[in-house]
Scaffold this motif. Structure first.
Motif, mmCIF file in Angstrom:
data_model
loop_
_atom_site.group_PDB
_atom_site.id
_atom_site.type_symbol
_atom_site.label_atom_id
_atom_site.label_comp_id
_atom_site.label_asym_id
_atom_site.label_seq_id
_atom_site.Cartn_x
_atom_site.Cartn_y
_atom_site.Cartn_z
ATOM 1 N N PRO A 261 0.775 -1.068 -0.055
ATOM 2 C CA PRO A 261 0.013 -0.290 -0.064
ATOM 3 C C PRO A 261 0.747 1.214 -0.031
ATOM 4 C CG PRO A 261 0.070 -0.843 2.321
ATOM 5 C CD PRO A 261 0.712 -1.768 1.353
ATOM 6 N N GLU A 262 0.285 2.322 -0.467
ATOM 7 C CA GLU A 262 0.905 3.590 -0.573
ATOM 8 C C GLU A 262 1.339 4.037 0.863
ATOM 9 O OE1 GLU A 262 0.867 8.319 -2.164
ATOM 10 O OE2 GLU A 262 -0.712 6.487 -2.935
ATOM 11 N N ALA A 263 2.606 4.261 1.316
ATOM 12 C CA ALA A 263 2.809 4.672 2.413
ATOM 13 C C ALA A 263 2.270 6.070 2.968
ATOM 14 C CB ALA A 263 4.271 4.881 2.913
ATOM 15 N N PRO A 264 1.758 6.361 4.092
ATOM 16 C CA PRO A 264 1.603 7.873 4.442
ATOM 17 C C PRO A 264 2.721 8.653 4.541
ATOM 18 C CG PRO A 264 1.206 6.510 6.385
ATOM 19 C CD PRO A 264 1.511 5.463 5.184
ATOM 20 N N PRO A 392 -2.270 -13.409 6.166
ATOM 21 C CA PRO A 392 -0.899 -12.561 5.584
ATOM 22 C C PRO A 392 -1.422 -11.099 5.556
ATOM 23 C CG PRO A 392 -1.527 -14.458 4.333
ATOM 24 C CD PRO A 392 -2.627 -14.081 5.236
ATOM 25 N N PHE A 393 -0.441 -10.338 5.855
ATOM 26 C CA PHE A 393 -0.695 -8.799 5.608
ATOM 27 C C PHE A 393 0.634 -8.086 5.333
ATOM 28 C CE2 PHE A 393 0.252 -9.290 9.988
ATOM 29 C CZ PHE A 393 1.094 -8.001 10.389
ATOM 30 N N THR A 394 0.309 -6.791 4.632
ATOM 31 C CA THR A 394 1.578 -6.028 4.436
ATOM 32 C C THR A 394 1.390 -4.956 5.280
ATOM 33 O OG1 THR A 394 0.193 -4.977 2.660
ATOM 34 C CG2 THR A 394 1.650 -6.681 1.954
ATOM 35 N N LEU A 395 2.571 -4.411 5.594
ATOM 36 C CA LEU A 395 2.649 -3.224 6.690
ATOM 37 C C LEU A 395 3.559 -2.142 6.470
ATOM 38 C CD1 LEU A 395 1.840 -1.863 9.409
ATOM 39 C CD2 LEU A 395 3.698 -3.343 10.548
ATOM 40 N N THR A 396 3.075 -1.208 6.130
ATOM 41 C CA THR A 396 4.101 -0.088 5.901
ATOM 42 C C THR A 396 4.214 1.026 7.191
ATOM 43 O OG1 THR A 396 4.008 -0.187 3.492
ATOM 44 C CG2 THR A 396 4.996 1.896 4.190
ATOM 45 N N ILE A 397 5.303 1.606 7.677
ATOM 46 C CA ILE A 397 5.268 2.343 8.800
ATOM 47 C C ILE A 397 6.296 3.607 8.015
ATOM 48 C CG2 ILE A 397 5.920 2.954 10.887
ATOM 49 C CD1 ILE A 397 5.406 0.059 11.785
ATOM 50 N N ALA A 398 5.509 4.777 8.187
ATOM 51 C CA ALA A 398 6.345 5.953 7.931
ATOM 52 C C ALA A 398 6.260 6.703 9.236
ATOM 53 C CB ALA A 398 5.739 6.512 6.554
ATOM 54 N N GLY A 399 7.287 7.243 9.616
ATOM 55 C CA GLY A 399 6.990 8.182 10.840
ATOM 56 C C GLY A 399 6.289 7.451 11.866
ATOM 57 N N VAL A 403 0.225 2.098 7.671
ATOM 58 C CA VAL A 403 -1.195 1.222 6.653
ATOM 59 C C VAL A 403 -0.686 0.081 6.581
ATOM 60 C CG1 VAL A 403 -1.751 1.358 4.381
ATOM 61 C CG2 VAL A 403 -0.898 3.491 5.441
ATOM 62 N N MET A 404 -1.704 -0.822 7.024
ATOM 63 C CA MET A 404 -1.886 -2.361 6.949
ATOM 64 C C MET A 404 -3.108 -2.949 6.106
ATOM 65 S SD MET A 404 -3.932 -4.803 8.469
ATOM 66 C CE MET A 404 -3.868 -6.582 8.785
ATOM 67 N N SER A 405 -2.712 -3.961 5.340
ATOM 68 C CA SER A 405 -3.654 -4.492 4.393
ATOM 69 C C SER A 405 -3.441 -6.006 4.309
ATOM 70 C CB SER A 405 -3.767 -3.991 3.053
ATOM 71 O OG SER A 405 -3.956 -2.679 2.732
ATOM 72 N N GLY A 406 -4.635 -6.782 4.780
ATOM 73 C CA GLY A 406 -4.561 -8.138 4.737
ATOM 74 C C GLY A 406 -5.754 -8.829 4.518
ATOM 75 N N ARG A 407 -5.701 -10.117 4.158
ATOM 76 C CA ARG A 407 -6.711 -10.977 3.598
ATOM 77 C C ARG A 407 -6.831 -12.259 4.402
ATOM 78 N NH1 ARG A 407 -9.629 -10.989 -1.247
ATOM 79 N NH2 ARG A 407 -10.155 -13.117 -1.913
ATOM 80 N N ALA A 408 -7.909 -12.567 4.812
ATOM 81 C CA ALA A 408 -8.228 -14.116 5.469
ATOM 82 C C ALA A 408 -9.293 -14.562 4.753
ATOM 83 C CB ALA A 408 -8.242 -14.051 6.963
ATOM 84 N N THR A 409 -9.444 -15.819 4.675
ATOM 85 C CA THR A 409 -10.802 -16.478 4.274
ATOM 86 C C THR A 409 -11.277 -17.541 5.381
ATOM 87 O OG1 THR A 409 -9.752 -16.674 1.962
ATOM 88 C CG2 THR A 409 -11.438 -18.176 2.479
ATOM 89 N N ILE A 410 -12.743 -17.473 5.523
ATOM 90 C CA ILE A 410 -13.339 -18.226 6.407
ATOM 91 C C ILE A 410 -14.286 -19.287 5.688
ATOM 92 C CG2 ILE A 410 -13.405 -16.634 8.366
ATOM 93 C CD1 ILE A 410 -16.317 -16.280 7.746
ATOM 94 N N ASP A 411 -14.710 -20.394 6.339
ATOM 95 C CA ASP A 411 -15.133 -21.548 5.473
ATOM 96 C C ASP A 411 -16.626 -21.519 6.276
ATOM 97 O OD1 ASP A 411 -16.620 -23.665 5.026
ATOM 98 O OD2 ASP A 411 -14.676 -24.782 4.381
ATOM 99 N N ILE A 432 -15.760 -17.215 2.331
ATOM 100 C CA ILE A 432 -15.986 -15.822 2.402
ATOM 101 C C ILE A 432 -14.624 -15.128 2.531
ATOM 102 C CG2 ILE A 432 -17.216 -13.975 3.330
ATOM 103 C CD1 ILE A 432 -18.973 -15.966 1.882
ATOM 104 N N ALA A 433 -14.267 -14.161 1.812
ATOM 105 C CA ALA A 433 -12.886 -13.530 1.874
ATOM 106 C C ALA A 433 -13.222 -12.537 3.072
ATOM 107 C CB ALA A 433 -12.363 -13.084 0.600
ATOM 108 N N ILE A 434 -12.199 -12.349 3.710
ATOM 109 C CA ILE A 434 -12.456 -11.073 4.707
ATOM 110 C C ILE A 434 -11.107 -10.090 4.342
ATOM 111 C CG2 ILE A 434 -12.301 -10.261 7.066
ATOM 112 C CD1 ILE A 434 -14.606 -12.124 6.327
ATOM 113 N N ASN A 435 -11.460 -8.799 4.048
ATOM 114 C CA ASN A 435 -10.298 -7.960 3.581
ATOM 115 C C ASN A 435 -10.098 -6.885 4.584
ATOM 116 O OD1 ASN A 435 -9.409 -8.904 0.715
ATOM 117 N ND2 ASN A 435 -11.717 -9.008 0.890
ATOM 118 N N ILE A 436 -9.079 -6.686 5.141
ATOM 119 C CA ILE A 436 -8.801 -5.683 6.166
ATOM 120 C C ILE A 436 -7.987 -4.579 5.862
ATOM 121 C CG2 ILE A 436 -8.040 -5.283 8.649
ATOM 122 C CD1 ILE A 436 -8.785 -8.019 9.355
ATOM 123 N N HIS A 437 -8.380 -3.236 5.882
ATOM 124 C CA HIS A 437 -7.357 -2.125 5.635
ATOM 125 C C HIS A 437 -7.386 -1.308 6.782
ATOM 126 C CE1 HIS A 437 -5.088 0.713 3.177
ATOM 127 N NE2 HIS A 437 -5.872 1.731 3.639
#
Length: 444
Positions: A261-264, A392-399, A403-411, A432-437
């Motif tokens: 994700p684009e870092a703030p 799994p998630f990606t994380l960008t820290i600036a100062g 910003v974090m974005s992740g995705r999980a799946t539930i049955d 069902i996909a769960i998307n977190i931002h």
């Protein structure tokens, strides 16, 4: 005193009800097969809502027509008509009134029971009157015991189908009698209900009445507009999924695929980590953060979100063993913008918002994989069940911002979601996909 011709309202109601009944019967036959075909299932779901709405319209119009009939007797039948034929004509009309009321009532009763007679299992689907408002179920049947619901559904759908066949037989008899009166008897009976139809016999025509003609034109214009709106609703395309954001469509991060994700912008220098100190808290930027869910219903993707949730995040990339997050979601806030879905989601067999108003995710372990890729393992308590989640998630820290974005799946099977109405995932996708931002600022 009987009039010598039908009132304008009686004529318009007669044709409105007749057209809607015939159309609804044809629609019912089509949707019965279309719902089983993956290519037409989504349209069939719209057809079911239209079928129920048209039935309720027929019920309302029939009650109005019956009240008008009682208060305003119809024109007298020809004096030379045989007594048996007069009796048959009157009996046919009263049976028609009974059918016009009983057919939609039995259909409404079947829907209210919330039971599929074909699959022999619960099937609770809300009814929306042409998408305008939700129609309540009769007698609180949706809360009755399964045995009661099954019995009511079986009896009502059997009666519904038998009454429809009876209506078709009576309709054929009615049309045949109308043609006989017009072409053979030529007694002027049929033209009284069909404005503009030529009178073939020697009977005198009613004197010209400009006001009546204008009223008829207005009535039939309103009828055409109403029918056009109904047919347009029935023919509408299945609702498209809302536009997805980059966070929704991004694949889960892995060692081979990194979605950044684009870092703030860093407005302040980052607060340094203190060795041995507890991880700092992070304050969520609610306007920029979201928890979304997505899947497929009847072959059509859907994308929704939870509008009410909170998170307690304690995170330090240099102290992952002590880092953790607790996310609490209000299950009743789930919505994907499709009325039928939004009304179904809080129900007991889906998210059960009354019995389990919140779902909670707690991390049990957070690990760094490589680069900006991390993985959070945890437990999601949903409907009283603990589900293991690997996200799994990606994380960008600036100062001091992140910003974090992740995705999980539930049955759905593990969460017991929709397992009464759709246990085999014939209509709603099993996963069902769960998307977190999340965008957050380090607490000062």
């Amino acid at each position: 005193m009987k009039a010598d011709r039908y009132a304008v309202l009686a004529i318009v109601l007669h044709w409105a009800i007749a057209i809607l009944i015939v159309f609804n019967i044809l629609l019912g036959w089509w949707m019965h097969d279309a719902i089983e075909d993956a290519g037409t299932a989504a349209r069939a779901i719209i057809g079911y809502q239209a079928h129920k709405s048209i039935g309720l319209t027929v019920l309302t119009l029939s009650l109005i027509r019956l009240g008008w009939r009682i208060a305003n007797p119809p024109p007298a039948l020809p004096g030379d008509m045989p007594a048996w034929e007069k009796l048959a004509a009157k009996a046919t009309h009263w049976v028609f009134y009974a059918l016009m009321i009983l057919i939609p009532l039995t259909g409404w009763l079947y829907v209210s029971a919330g039971w599929s007679h074909e699959n022999d299992r619960p099937l609770s689907v809300p009814t929306f009157y042409f998408g305008l408002f939700q129609v309540p179920h009769l007698f609180g049947l949706e809360h009755a015991a399964n045995d009661t619901r099954e019995s009511v559904a079986g009896a009502s759908i059997e009666a519904h189908e038998l009454l429809v066949w009876g209506a078709l037989a009576l309709l054929a008899l009615h049309v045949g009698a109308a043609l006989k009166h017009w072409l053979i008897d030529k007694d002027g009976v049929t033209p009284k209900m069909i404005p503009g139809l030529p009178v073939l016999g020697a009977h005198e025509k009613s004197p010209a009445d400009p006001k009546r003609r204008l009223a008829l034109m207005g009535g039939f214009a309103a009828l055409l507009i109403g029918l056009g709106a109904i047919f347009a609703f029935t023919a509408q395309q299945p609702p498209a999924a809302p536009a997805q954001t980059a966070e929704q469509i991004a694949p889960p991060p892995s060692s081979d695929t990194v979605t950044m994700p684009e870092a703030p912008a860093a407005t302040t220098a980052p607060t340094p980590s203190v060795p041995g100190a507890a991880p700092p808290a992070w304050n969520i930027d609610a306007a920029q953060s979201a928890i979304r869910f997505s899947g497929v219903h009847a072959g059509v993707p859907f994308n929704g979100r939870f509008s009410r949730w909170r998170a307690d995040i304690r995170f330090d990339p240099e102290n992952l063993d002590a880092s953790n997050a607790v996310v609490t979601i209000q299950t009743g806030s789930a919505s994907d913008g499709i009325a039928m879905h939004d009304q179904s989601l809080p129900q007991a067999e889906w998210l059960d918002s009354s019995g389990h108003p919140t779902a909670t995710f707690r991390t049990t372990r957070i690990r760094h994989r490589e680069g900006n890729n991390y993985e959070a393992r945890g437990v999601l308590n949903l409907k009283g069940k603990d589900l293991r989640i690997d996200m799994p998630f990606t994380l960008t820290i600036a100062g001091n911002r992140a910003v974090m974005s992740g995705r999980a799946t539930i049955d759905r099977r593990e969460a017991d979601i929709g397992m009464q109405s759709d246990p085999d995932a014939e209509y709603v996708s099993r996963e069902i996909a769960i998307n977190i931002h999340v965008e957050a600022a380090r607490a000062q």
